[in-house]
Write a protein that holds these residues in place. Structure first.
Motif, PDB file in Angstrom:
ATOM      1  N   TYR A 212       0.861  -1.183   0.000  1.00  0.00           N
ATOM      2  CA  TYR A 212       0.000   0.000   0.000  1.00  0.00           C
ATOM      3  C   TYR A 212       0.894   1.229   0.000  1.00  0.00           C
ATOM      4  O   TYR A 212       1.749   1.390   0.880  1.00  0.00           O
ATOM      5  N   TYR A 213       0.697   2.087  -0.987  1.00  0.00           N
ATOM      6  CA  TYR A 213       1.509   3.294  -1.126  1.00  0.00           C
ATOM      7  C   TYR A 213       0.772   4.458  -0.491  1.00  0.00           C
ATOM      8  O   TYR A 213      -0.369   4.750  -0.833  1.00  0.00           O
ATOM      9  N   TRP A 214       1.443   5.138   0.448  1.00  0.00           N
ATOM     10  CA  TRP A 214       0.852   6.275   1.157  1.00  0.00           C
ATOM     11  C   TRP A 214       1.680   7.522   0.856  1.00  0.00           C
ATOM     12  O   TRP A 214       2.828   7.626   1.269  1.00  0.00           O
ATOM     13  N   ALA A 215       1.089   8.442   0.089  1.00  0.00           N
ATOM     14  CA  ALA A 215       1.741   9.729  -0.175  1.00  0.00           C
ATOM     15  C   ALA A 215       1.507  10.612   1.040  1.00  0.00           C
ATOM     16  O   ALA A 215       0.518  11.346   1.127  1.00  0.00           O
ATOM     17  N   VAL A 216       2.410  10.530   2.001  1.00  0.00           N
ATOM     18  CA  VAL A 216       2.216  11.200   3.280  1.00  0.00           C
ATOM     19  C   VAL A 216       2.139  12.710   3.098  1.00  0.00           C
ATOM     20  O   VAL A 216       1.292  13.383   3.666  1.00  0.00           O
ATOM     21  N   SER A 217       3.034  13.255   2.291  1.00  0.00           N
ATOM     22  CA  SER A 217       3.057  14.686   2.018  1.00  0.00           C
ATOM     23  C   SER A 217       3.760  14.898   0.688  1.00  0.00           C
ATOM     24  O   SER A 217       4.160  13.944   0.024  1.00  0.00           O
ATOM     25  N   ASP A 218       3.917  16.160   0.312  1.00  0.00           N
ATOM     26  CA  ASP A 218       4.611  16.453  -0.936  1.00  0.00           C
ATOM     27  C   ASP A 218       6.070  16.018  -0.885  1.00  0.00           C
ATOM     28  O   ASP A 218       6.694  15.821  -1.933  1.00  0.00           O
ATOM     29  N   SER A 219       6.622  15.839   0.310  1.00  0.00           N
ATOM     30  CA  SER A 219       8.046  15.525   0.441  1.00  0.00           C
ATOM     31  C   SER A 219       8.312  14.176   1.098  1.00  0.00           C
ATOM     32  O   SER A 219       9.468  13.848   1.365  1.00  0.00           O
ATOM     33  N   SER A 220       7.275  13.390   1.376  1.00  0.00           N
ATOM     34  CA  SER A 220       7.495  12.108   2.042  1.00  0.00           C
ATOM     35  C   SER A 220       6.494  11.077   1.550  1.00  0.00           C
ATOM     36  O   SER A 220       5.392  11.421   1.101  1.00  0.00           O
ATOM     37  N   GLU A 221       6.878   9.804   1.643  1.00  0.00           N
ATOM     38  CA  GLU A 221       6.025   8.708   1.207  1.00  0.00           C
ATOM     39  C   GLU A 221       6.388   7.449   1.982  1.00  0.00           C
ATOM     40  O   GLU A 221       7.520   7.279   2.430  1.00  0.00           O
ATOM     41  N   LEU A 222       5.391   6.578   2.149  1.00  0.00           N
ATOM     42  CA  LEU A 222       5.564   5.339   2.894  1.00  0.00           C
ATOM     43  C   LEU A 222       4.860   4.210   2.149  1.00  0.00           C
ATOM     44  O   LEU A 222       3.700   4.352   1.753  1.00  0.00           O
ATOM     45  N   THR A 223       5.579   3.101   1.936  1.00  0.00           N
ATOM     46  CA  THR A 223       4.999   1.903   1.345  1.00  0.00           C
ATOM     47  C   THR A 223       4.898   0.837   2.423  1.00  0.00           C
ATOM     48  O   THR A 223       5.918   0.434   2.990  1.00  0.00           O
ATOM     49  N   ILE A 224       3.681   0.394   2.704  1.00  0.00           N
ATOM     50  CA  ILE A 224       3.408  -0.609   3.724  1.00  0.00           C
ATOM     51  C   ILE A 224       3.080  -1.913   3.014  1.00  0.00           C
ATOM     52  O   ILE A 224       2.128  -1.973   2.227  1.00  0.00           O
ATOM     53  N   SER A 225       3.874  -2.974   3.278  1.00  0.00           N
ATOM     54  CA  SER A 225       3.743  -4.226   2.520  1.00  0.00           C
ATOM     55  C   SER A 225       3.641  -5.418   3.460  1.00  0.00           C
ATOM     56  O   SER A 225       4.634  -6.091   3.741  1.00  0.00           O
ATOM     57  N   PRO A 226       2.450  -5.713   3.976  1.00  0.00           N
ATOM     58  CA  PRO A 226       2.298  -6.929   4.778  1.00  0.00           C
ATOM     59  C   PRO A 226       2.323  -8.171   3.891  1.00  0.00           C
ATOM     60  O   PRO A 226       1.853  -8.151   2.757  1.00  0.00           O
ATOM     61  N   MET A 227       2.901  -9.268   4.405  1.00  0.00           N
ATOM     62  CA  MET A 227       2.984 -10.522   3.663  1.00  0.00           C
ATOM     63  C   MET A 227       2.461 -11.651   4.534  1.00  0.00           C
ATOM     64  O   MET A 227       2.856 -11.792   5.694  1.00  0.00           O
ATOM     65  N   ILE A 228       1.557 -12.447   3.970  1.00  0.00           N
ATOM     66  CA  ILE A 228       1.074 -13.645   4.655  1.00  0.00           C
ATOM     67  C   ILE A 228       1.576 -14.858   3.891  1.00  0.00           C
ATOM     68  O   ILE A 228       1.668 -14.839   2.660  1.00  0.00           O
ATOM     69  N   SER A 229       1.935 -15.920   4.629  1.00  0.00           N
ATOM     70  CA  SER A 229       2.525 -17.111   4.025  1.00  0.00           C
ATOM     71  C   SER A 229       1.879 -18.350   4.632  1.00  0.00           C
ATOM     72  O   SER A 229       1.379 -18.332   5.761  1.00  0.00           O
ATOM     73  N   ALA A 230       1.908 -19.431   3.876  1.00  0.00           N
ATOM     74  CA  ALA A 230       1.313 -20.681   4.333  1.00  0.00           C
ATOM     75  C   ALA A 230       2.164 -21.354   5.397  1.00  0.00           C
ATOM     76  O   ALA A 230       1.640 -21.978   6.324  1.00  0.00           O
ATOM     77  N   ASN A 231       3.493 -21.251   5.301  1.00  0.00           N
ATOM     78  CA  ASN A 231       4.373 -21.993   6.193  1.00  0.00           C
ATOM     79  C   ASN A 231       4.846 -21.215   7.409  1.00  0.00           C
ATOM     80  O   ASN A 231       5.218 -21.819   8.418  1.00  0.00           O
ATOM     81  N   VAL A 232       4.874 -19.883   7.308  1.00  0.00           N
ATOM     82  CA  VAL A 232       5.431 -19.080   8.400  1.00  0.00           C
ATOM     83  C   VAL A 232       4.461 -17.973   8.765  1.00  0.00           C
ATOM     84  O   VAL A 232       3.507 -17.692   8.037  1.00  0.00           O
ATOM     85  N   ASN A 233       4.742 -17.318   9.887  1.00  0.00           N
ATOM     86  CA  ASN A 233       3.881 -16.248  10.372  1.00  0.00           C
ATOM     87  C   ASN A 233       3.980 -15.014   9.467  1.00  0.00           C
ATOM     88  O   ASN A 233       4.946 -14.853   8.719  1.00  0.00           O
ATOM     89  N   PRO A 234       2.983 -14.113   9.543  1.00  0.00           N
ATOM     90  CA  PRO A 234       3.008 -12.904   8.699  1.00  0.00           C
ATOM     91  C   PRO A 234       4.243 -12.052   8.961  1.00  0.00           C
ATOM     92  O   PRO A 234       4.822 -12.070  10.057  1.00  0.00           O
ATOM     93  N   MET A 235       4.635 -11.301   7.935  1.00  0.00           N
ATOM     94  CA  MET A 235       5.777 -10.388   8.022  1.00  0.00           C
ATOM     95  C   MET A 235       5.350  -9.043   7.453  1.00  0.00           C
ATOM     96  O   MET A 235       4.613  -8.980   6.462  1.00  0.00           O
ATOM     97  N   LEU A 236       5.774  -7.968   8.091  1.00  0.00           N
ATOM     98  CA  LEU A 236       5.434  -6.613   7.653  1.00  0.00           C
ATOM     99  C   LEU A 236       6.699  -5.918   7.180  1.00  0.00           C
ATOM    100  O   LEU A 236       7.703  -5.869   7.901  1.00  0.00           O
ATOM    101  N   GLU A 237       6.661  -5.358   5.961  1.00  0.00           N
ATOM    102  CA  GLU A 237       7.799  -4.621   5.397  1.00  0.00           C
ATOM    103  C   GLU A 237       7.384  -3.184   5.147  1.00  0.00           C
ATOM    104  O   GLU A 237       6.277  -2.917   4.668  1.00  0.00           O
TER     105      GLU A 237
END
Length: 709
Positions: A212-237
């Motif tokens: 998920y791309y979040w244009a926080v402001s004209d000078s900043s941005e944040l990409t939130i990338s949660p991952m779910i997997s069958a074998n292991v617990n979720p991971m957030l990047e």
């Protein structure tokens, strides 16, 4: 007969609201209070142009109805076409039947009908959208199209939304979206979901990562990338980027709570919080000074390989890390016309199997500063200072302070000889652990003095210029410069090559110093053709007055004679460039090292190749190393290409990495299908292979990415 008509005088008083109408015939229907234009009709209003076969302007409703080959050219250059259109007097708001448009980015949209409302809402029914060129004369169909029952463009929010959308590739339906929305291709950055990453891995099982791309402001941005997997617990990047008036920062991090697991996904050990952080920032203090930081850390030495994270080896400051070593640094750099200074705090984290926690040093700080003067006819002089403070949890600490001075001059002697005398003097003071030196302190004074003499010879020609330059360096320095009590921290893997052949002190770093007498000689030849190609080569060696046991075989300064060193370049521009570095044994001319790199690029291919071989004499492991690296792309047709890449360890008969694939590319898309396999094994992470598929669509991004280990 061509005539012109304008709006009434009260409207014409404001030039920006004036409508200019041209046509073969213009007449008035007084009963309907309308003006009719027929034949090559063109209406111009505030930069917009409307063309049609017939146009009716109703003065009462202030509506314009155009029929027959209607074209509207907007102020941004985009063109809209329709069979019939009715718009307001500003030629913008209204409806169209049989509508199509060619946008400024080259994309095309077609709809059965379109409505443009005053609030900036544009709605279309039975829509087809593509960024591919369309040529009906050649029967060319677009590579991909997006079909939807209805599409709406909100000009205020700059968002395009679709209902019942189907993505077609090569005319085949691939994806169905009940609802799909994306920013207008001409809009600025917008927050929203990005293309997900979906795949199947032997380590993770089936996984899904949704950025998920979040244009926080004209000078900043944040990409939130949660991952779910069958074998292991979720991971957030997370990826965070921000620009400031004086600089910028860039951070990449991830977090999960999980056990350790091997390349087959088998878990073991304790479940705990795990993650990584890679980041950098650099800021200007003024026109001459900058400060910055680089951070590289992770909770587990194999964490990045378990989750296939990228980012190691990138430049995050003034110092670069070694393979499988993480380097964090805080630094400042200043540079002016007559000075240079840098200072840094360094911390190293080892990811190799043999690394011992705490044995790698923290450097607090590492400093170098130099001030230099132009003495005119007397040459150039400089003074410099350096310090390095190393702290370890396991092992010995050390502190070094060095102060030095240099002088050099450059003269051209009669006959064309160049004469370059030089001198250097440096004092070093070490404070060591008592187990490293008897009293814990060591000091020394080292220096060199000598000259470099060269005789450049040039023969200009009609087609090629040839240059030969024999060069000799002779110097004498302090003897017994290397005390065994002084630890070697900064020259462990040093090797003198042709680039340092004419340095009085051929050692990089401070802990080792090359004194005594030395003589270097080399011959450089260069041929430069008028039409571009260039060939050059350097061949030489070094002689020393005595043996210094502080230097090992790898350094090329052991004994009294160095190996023969050679470097050659054949540069034919983009078509071909070959760079080769060779080291030949001083006794028998056997090959001790070769490193050759080849690059080529033409209309139909691009490729890079590298071959290396290191004899057992120059390897700390006492075994020969040989390998080859290949990477490139061959365009078989105008649309299809073959991709290839291989890193092969010839010594161990091992393919460290092998890639082969096929790519399709046209004006609006690129499709890649690549098979990769690695036979490299690092403890619990063993050999793996995967298939990667990626389809990139112009203006819409990347669709489809799957991996199979």
């Amino acid at each position: 007969m061509a005539e012109e008509a304008t709006t009434p005088p009260d409207a014409a008083a404001a030039p920006s609201e004036q409508v200019v109408l041209e046509a073969d015939y213009v007449y008035e229907l007084r009963d309907e209070n309308s003006i009719v234009a027929e034949g090559n009709v063109e209406a111009l209003y505030d930069g917009r142009i409307l063309r049609a076969d017939r146009l009716i302007y109703n003065r009462t409703t202030e509506r314009v109805r155009a029929t027959g080959n209607v074209v509207i050219i907007d102020t941004d250059g985009s063109q809209q076409f329709s069979d019939e259109v009715e718009v307001g007097s500003n030629l913008s708001d209204g409806y169209a039947i049989g509508y199509s448009a060619r946008l400024t980015d080259g994309s095309t949209v077609v709809a059965s009908s379109a409505i443009r409302q005053p609030g900036g809402i544009n709605a279309m029914d039975q829509v087809i959208y593509t960024a591919c060129p369309i040529c009906e004369a050649k029967g060319q169909k677009p590579t991909w199209t997006l079909r939807a029952r209805r599409a709406v463009l909100d000009q205020e929010s700059q968002m395009m939304s679709y209902r019942d959308a189907v993505l077609e590739v090569m005319g085949i339906p691939v994806f169905y979206f009940p609802y799909l929305a994306h920013p207008d291709p001409t809009s600025d950055r917008r927050s929203g979901l990005l293309i997900p990453s979906v795949g199947l891995s032997s380590k993770l099982g089936a996984f899904y990562q949704q950025p998920y791309y979040w244009a926080v402001s004209d000078s900043s941005e944040l990409t939130i990338s949660p991952m779910i997997s069958a074998n292991v617990n979720p991971m957030l990047e997370l990826d965070y980027r921000k620009r400031f008036y004086s600089g910028a920062i860039n951070l990449n991090t991830s977090l999960t709570r999980e056990k350790d697991f091997d390349s087959d996904g088998e878990k073991f050990g304790e479940e705990k919080w795990r993650g990584h952080l890679y980041g950098s920032g650099r800021f200007a203090l003024n026109n001459h000074w900058q400060w910055g930081f680089g951070v590289e850390t992770q909770t587990d030495d194999l964490y990045d390989r378990r989750y296939d994270l990228d980012g190691q080896g990138e430049e995050r400051g003034i110092y670069m890390s070694q393979p499988r070593r993480l380097l964090s640094q805080l630094y400042a750099v200043g540079q002016g016309d007559t000075y240079y200074t840098d200072v840094a705090l360094l911390s190293i984290q080892g990811l190799r199997g043999g690394d011992v926690n705490g044995s790698l040093p923290k450097v607090t700080p590492l400093l170098f500063s130099e001030k230099y003067w132009d003495l005119g006819d007397y040459g150039f002089a400089s003074v410099n200072a350096s310090t390095a403070v190393l702290r370890r949890n396991v092992g010995s600490d050390s502190q070094r302070v060095s102060v030095g001075t240099d002088w050099t001059a450059y003269k051209i002697l009669p006959g064309g000889f160049t004469f370059e005398p030089f001198a250097e003097l440096r004092g070093d003071f070490y404070q060591l652990d008592s187990n490293s030196a008897g009293n814990g302190n060591e000091s020394r004074l080292v220096g060199n003095a000598g000259t470099r003499i060269a005789y450049p010879m040039i023969r200009p020609g009609k087609t090629v210029d040839i240059m030969l330059e024999p060069e000799v360096m002779a110097a004498w320095g302090t003897s017994n410069s290397n005390d065994p009590a002084i630890p070697n921290e900064d020259a462990l893997l040093f090797e003198m090559d042709e680039s340092a052949l004419f340095d009085a002190n051929g050692v990089a770093g401070y802990d080792l110093y090359e004194g005594d007498g030395k003589l270097s000689a080399a011959l450089t030849a260069r041929a430069v053709w008028k039409d571009g190609p260039e060939l050059s080569a350097t061949f030489g060696r070094r002689w020393r007055s005595r043996t210094d046991t502080a230097f090992n075989t790898i350094s090329n300064l052991d004994g009294t004679t160095s190996d023969w060193m050679a470097a050659a370049t054949a540069d034919f521009g983009r078509a071909l460039r070959i760079d080769t570095h060779v080291r030949l044994d001083d006794d028998g001319m056997q090959l001790n090292r070769i490193d050759t790199r080849l690059t080529t690029q033409a209309k139909r291919w691009r490729a890079t190749g590298q071959y290396y071989k290191i004899s057992e004499r120059l390897n700390l492991g006492g075994r020969e190393e040989e390998g080859i690296y290949l990477s490139g792309e061959i365009r078989v047709t105008d649309r299809y290409s073959i991709l290839f890449g291989q890193l092969r360890d010839i010594s161990d008969n091992l393919n460290v990495q092998r890639d082969i694939g096929i790519a399709y590319e046209d004006e609006c898309s690129r499709l890649e299908l690549v098979f990769s396999r690695t036979e490299l094994q690092d403890r619990t992470q063993g050999p793996s292979e995967n298939i990667q598929v990626r389809f990139s669509l112009k203006t819409l991004g990347q669709f489809g990415s799957s991996e199979f280990d």
